[in-house]
Write a protein that holds these residues in place. Structure first.
Motif: not given
Length: 314
Positions: A250-251, A269-272, A274-286
């Motif tokens: 479900a992540h 819920i918490a894992l999803s 955390a996963d989405n937050s890190d992915a989105k912020l790294e996508t923005m950084r890149e």
């Protein structure tokens, strides 16, 4: 070496790059041309060979190193190479480390930080499961060399380790803020949530989807892999195993984002998140990494972030 991130319109390039992909395509007029994607550790660039009768064109394949003589042009706002001459590079003309994108963070430091979290897991079965993977030198070497994606986020050597550690850190924070969360389950799920990417994606320099990656995807692969090792641990509680596998399945949070199940546990819920937050912020950084820090120009629609983006004012 002239790195791709430094290319500017009008530059003339004479250097060696990794040919990530090579295709023969047709113009609207039916004329054949070569379409390449070249790579170094700073990024990729499209390249076109308009004259296919040039020497050397048929002497190299995808994933070969090639010596390129080309001009930098702009096409739809992106750099593109107009290739004049190209040939397969000779050994000694290049250093492989210059052509693989690598995390800017220290890999041994991240490895140590991740394995330290295992010592804080109180549940003996979850701790044994995590230790069996991340304290194994061969596994950790492969895990640390792998990317977390083909192109969207953390698509570089060390990317899977960097992303996993970030998700674990966020989940650790969540567990302190929300007592409803089972910290042992959440941290173990965070460590294993993307383990299927070791099979879903091939190693560098290809870093592309495998057959199993296309057919099954990393979520299903990861759940199957973890269940296989759970079955080898005598006495592993069935309910704990099901809860851990559910968190992995479900992540991604939503069915339309690839999760076979929507989160049904607080930890999922918490894992999803955390996963989405890190992915989105790294996508923005890149996406903003090659834009001058003082630029406030809008960068156009980013399909991964589903929005027009720009830098924040200082």
């Amino acid at each position: 070496m002239r790195f791709i991130e430094t290319f500017r319109e009008g530059n003339h390039i004479s250097d060696v790059y990794l040919c990530k992909t090579k295709q023969i395509a047709l113009t609207k007029n039916g004329k054949e041309y070569g379409s390449l994607v070249l790579q170094d550790k700073t990024g990729t660039v499209d390249a076109k060979i308009w004259e296919l009768n040039s020497p050397g064109i048929n002497e190299f394949c995808a994933l070969d190193y090639v010596y390129v003589d080309a001009d930098v042009t702009l096409f739809q706002g992106q750099n593109q190479l107009h290739v004049k001459r190209i040939r397969k590079a000779d050994e000694g003309e290049y250093h492989p480390a210059d052509y693989l994108p690598v995390t800017t963070k220290d890999i041994p430091t991240m490895q140590h930080a991740l394995t330290q979290y295992i010592t804080t897991i109180k549940n003996e079965y979850l701790r044994k499961l995590a230790s069996g993977y991340f304290n194994d030198p061969a596994f950790m070497k492969a895990f640390s060399f792998h990317s977390a994606a083909k192109s969207v986020h953390h698509g570089f050597v060390g990317g899977l380790l960097e992303h996993t550690l970030s998700v674990v850190k966020m989940c650790d924070y969540f567990s302190k803020q929300y007592p409803v969360l089972n910290r042992d389950l959440l941290l173990t799920a965070a460590m294993f949530h993307d383990i299927g990417k070791l099979t879903e994606l091939s190693t560098f320099p290809a870093n592309d989807y495998t057959d199993d990656g296309q057919l099954l995807g990393h979520i299903m692969i990861g759940a199957m892999e973890v269940q296989k090792h759970i079955d080898q641990i005598e006495g592993f509680p069935k309910r704990t195993a099901s809860e851990l596998i559910h968190c992995i399945l479900a992540h991604h949070g939503e069915l339309e984002y690839g999760s076979p199940k929507k989160p049904a546990l607080a930890e999922a819920i918490a894992l999803s998140f955390a996963d989405n937050s890190d992915a989105k912020l790294e996508t923005m950084r890149e996406a903003l990494s090659n834009i001058p820090e003082n630029s406030l120009e809008w960068q156009g629609f980013n399909r991964f972030l589903d929005s027009n983006i720009r830098r924040t004012s200082k």
